[in-house]
Scaffold this active site. Sequence first.
Site, mmCIF file in Angstrom:
data_model
loop_
_atom_site.group_PDB
_atom_site.id
_atom_site.type_symbol
_atom_site.label_atom_id
_atom_site.label_comp_id
_atom_site.label_asym_id
_atom_site.label_seq_id
_atom_site.Cartn_x
_atom_site.Cartn_y
_atom_site.Cartn_z
ATOM 1 N N HIS A 100 0.857 -1.197 0.000
ATOM 2 C CA HIS A 100 0.000 0.000 0.000
ATOM 3 C C HIS A 100 0.891 1.244 0.000
ATOM 4 C CE1 HIS A 100 -2.865 3.039 1.183
ATOM 5 N NE2 HIS A 100 -3.826 2.184 0.853
ATOM 6 N N GLU A 170 -4.106 1.342 -7.420
ATOM 7 C CA GLU A 170 -4.429 2.465 -6.531
ATOM 8 C C GLU A 170 -3.564 3.662 -6.914
ATOM 9 O OE1 GLU A 170 -6.594 1.286 -2.745
ATOM 10 O OE2 GLU A 170 -4.508 1.600 -2.266
HETATM 11 P P1 PGA Z 1 -9.738 5.858 0.328
HETATM 12 O O1 PGA Z 1 -8.477 4.874 0.595
HETATM 13 O O2 PGA Z 1 -10.839 4.971 -0.226
HETATM 14 O O3 PGA Z 1 -10.039 6.459 1.622
HETATM 15 O O4 PGA Z 1 -9.252 6.837 -0.721
HETATM 16 C C1 PGA Z 1 -8.170 3.834 -0.288
HETATM 17 C C2 PGA Z 1 -6.989 3.053 0.188
HETATM 18 O O5 PGA Z 1 -6.127 3.630 0.867
HETATM 19 O O6 PGA Z 1 -6.883 1.855 -0.098
#
Ligand code: PGA
Length: 257
Positions: A100, A170
């Site tokens: 992440h 992401e």
């Molecule tokens: P968010 O976070 O949906 O609050 O933007 C996503 C993540 O960090 O996986």
Amino acid sequence: MKKRSSTAIIIGNWKTSPASLKEGLAFVKSLEKKLAAKKLAKLGYYLAVPDLFLSELASCAKYGTIGVENVSGISTGAYTGLQTVHMAKSAGAKFTLLGHSEVRARGETTEDLAKKVSQALSEKMMTVLCIGEAKRDAQGNYIAELEEELRKDVSMVNRALFENLIIAYEPVWAIGKDVAATPSECFEAVIAIRRALASLVGIDHAKKVSILYGGTVNKDNARTFIKEGGVDGLLIGRASTSVSTFAEIIDSCRRRE
Ligand code: PGA
């Protein structure tokens, strides 16, 4: 090798929520009650939770799959403060997030991450590997950046182990913000990721890896990523910490088509 699921894979990433185990247990019970009332329990859901709450949340969840937000790449040894994949599994974790951007930003190196991915997959732990570019450039260089990131992160993994791998796209610029990527921006990245996977492990293996989108998903945009963004599911931060919002997202994404 497993087939990609026809049900959307909806994963909540709880980060430092909830504040207490009591709240976590109340959340799971209330979410499951809501899903059962809407006859959605069978669809299931996934929650990546803080390690300290893992065991009890995993025992409490009847329809949900509980996992951890990170895990180390070591199997044993003198490493104060680290936890192994084996420990996470024995406490009830069925999957782990890895890579992440918030973990990378705290200093996780590509080498550390590659070890973690390899360790988790070799212990047959479902692994949700997060990748995403820091920013988009008009020339499309971010595509090469994404492909390179993926290649390095899975560099120690044998192709036979890819069956337990899920990729979460992401884009860092869309995490924790007000505005998400558009479904077409997501679609572009998904194609690049699938192409990179195909060149790493062959098209047949690549087709079977599920790809998720994460970054400011909410109840209004969730379904558009599934319908138009080319993804098999979602990784959700903030919107997974409200029972009613998370249940609405699960409901709205019922089928991938
Ligand atoms: P968010 O976070 O949906 O609050 O933007 C996503 C993540 O960090 O996986």
